[in-house]
Design an enzyme around this catalytic site. Structure first.
Site, PDB file in Angstrom:
ATOM      1  N   CYS A 159       0.845  -1.196   0.000  1.00 43.55           N
ATOM      2  CA  CYS A 159       0.000   0.000   0.000  1.00 43.55           C
ATOM      3  C   CYS A 159       0.881   1.248   0.000  1.00 43.55           C
ATOM      4  O   CYS A 159       0.607   2.228  -0.697  1.00 43.55           O
ATOM      5  CB  CYS A 159      -0.878   0.041   1.246  1.00 43.55           C
ATOM      6  SG  CYS A 159      -1.672  -1.497   1.688  1.00 43.55           S
ATOM      7  N   CYS A 162       2.475   3.144  -3.217  1.00 47.10           N
ATOM      8  CA  CYS A 162       1.702   4.159  -3.942  1.00 47.10           C
ATOM      9  C   CYS A 162       1.191   5.248  -3.008  1.00 47.10           C
ATOM     10  O   CYS A 162       1.322   6.432  -3.290  1.00 47.10           O
ATOM     11  CB  CYS A 162       0.516   3.518  -4.661  1.00 47.10           C
ATOM     12  SG  CYS A 162       1.028   2.597  -6.113  1.00 47.10           S
ATOM     13  N   CYS A 204      -8.776  -2.841  -3.177  1.00 43.83           N
ATOM     14  CA  CYS A 204      -7.341  -2.569  -3.272  1.00 43.83           C
ATOM     15  C   CYS A 204      -6.593  -3.878  -3.411  1.00 43.83           C
ATOM     16  O   CYS A 204      -5.696  -4.005  -4.238  1.00 43.83           O
ATOM     17  CB  CYS A 204      -6.839  -1.870  -2.010  1.00 43.83           C
ATOM     18  SG  CYS A 204      -7.542  -0.261  -1.730  1.00 43.83           S
TER      19      CYS A 204
END
Lengths: 243, 105
Positions: A159, A162, A204
């Site tokens: 995570c 980015c 995600c």
């Protein structure tokens, strides 16, 4: 609280400020989407708040009174629960209440849970997120941070790569947001409906082709806890609108 | 169906008032398929009418390209105290009516 613990807490609370300052996804959205969120007549999330108020009157009100008594609650959640020894989300609290009164639990993505958490979240709108990650909560915070920074999935991305390192830059036509959770549950135009942070995280994880975290798992709670703590200081926007 | 209705409670005579209405509706286009490959039947609000003390203010024909939870905004000139009535019908055959009162000074 000892002086040492107080100092440690001050350091931990200052930590997010050492990186980029928290920045709400609201400010990365287009002016049309921002206007949609900011106008109560236009924000579709308010439909769920309305539904939540009806559910509130049927059950919650007999103990908690008016929904206004919940002001500040969602700004403190997910919260570390010493009795459970792990963080608990707002939806988890609602289900605790339901278990106490002998009612069946709601799933995180049920319309009922979304409606009630939207109603409770809205009471804190405009308040700064203030999640306490000190003391016994630190282990959970570290677990969440580890999940956030760990590479995973077939794309082998974390995570943080980015949403910490590249936030503010562009991925194709879209600006990469910091991934702040201060508006959940929120209305996504892509979903054509209100959705939970659980749903967002599932998106995600499948996006990097990783196995989604099981709903209600300790890992899910730890990651949401870390995300919440990371957003400390941002204003609660529930129910937000995002593209 | 849940509705957010926004009509000013009071207005001056002759003033243009803005009316906003947000209707909770899936607006299923009829173009999508479910997990089993079956077409999800079309289910949209196709007709919407607003009247002000019985006189028609606006009549809309809605089509499947409109997103879920349609938001409609339009203006009307406040003439007399009374009621705005909103009626709409969808493909299931269901129709709903909502009313908002306005006081014109």
């Amino acid at each position: 609280m000892t002086r040492l613990r107080r100092r440690l807490r001050a350091v931990l609370l200052a930590l997010p400020l050492l990186g980029a300052a928290p920045h709400s996804g609201h400010d990365d959205a287009s002016p049309a989407v921002q206007a949609m969120q900011d106008d109560d007549a236009e924000n579709p999330g308010l439909l769920w708040v309305q539904q939540g108020a009806a559910l509130w009157d049927q059950g919650c009100a007999s103990c908690h009174g008016a929904p206004g008594s919940m002001r500040g609650v969602s700004a403190r959640h997910p919260q570390f629960d010493p009795a459970l020894g792990r963080p608990i989300t707002l939806a988890g609290r609602v289900n605790q209440c339901r278990a106490r009164t002998g009612e069946a639990a709601w799933t995180p993505d049920s319309e009922e849970m979304l409606s009630v958490t939207a109603l409770v979240g809205r009471q804190s709108r405009g308040l700064p997120v203030a999640i306490d990650g000190s003391g016994a909560a630190q282990a959970a915070l570290e677990q969440g941070r580890a999940l956030f920074t760990e590479r995973q999935g077939q794309l082998n991305l974390s995570c943080a790569q980015c949403h910490d390192d590249l936030a503010g830059q562009r991925l194709g036509g879209a600006r990469i947001p910091q991934g702040q959770p201060n508006g959940y549950p929120l209305y996504r135009l892509e979903w054509q409906g209100l959705g939970s942070l659980d749903r967002r995280l599932r998106n995600c994880l499948t996006g990097v082709r990783a196995e989604p975290l099981p709903p209600g798992s300790p890992e899910m709670a730890a990651l949401q806890f870390y995300l919440g703590w990371r957003s400390n200081g941002l204003r609660v926007e529930t129910p937000a609108v995002r593209p | 169906m849940r509705v957010l209705l926004n009509v000013p409670k009071t207005a001056k005579k002759g003033e243009a008032v803005e009316i906003k209405i947000l209707i909770s509706h899936p607006m299923e286009s009829g173009q999508r398929r479910d997990e089993m490959g079956q077409v999800v039947p079309r289910m949209v609000i196709h007709d919407f009418v607003c009247t002000y003390n019985g006189a028609e203010v606006i009549r809309l024909a809605l089509f499947p390209a409109i997103a879920a939870n349609p938001f409609l905004a339009f203006s009307a000139r406040a003439e007399d105290s009374g009621a705005f009535t909103f009626t709409w019908a969808d493909d299931s055959g269901a129709s709903q009516t909502e009313t908002a009162l306005i006081v014109v000074e």
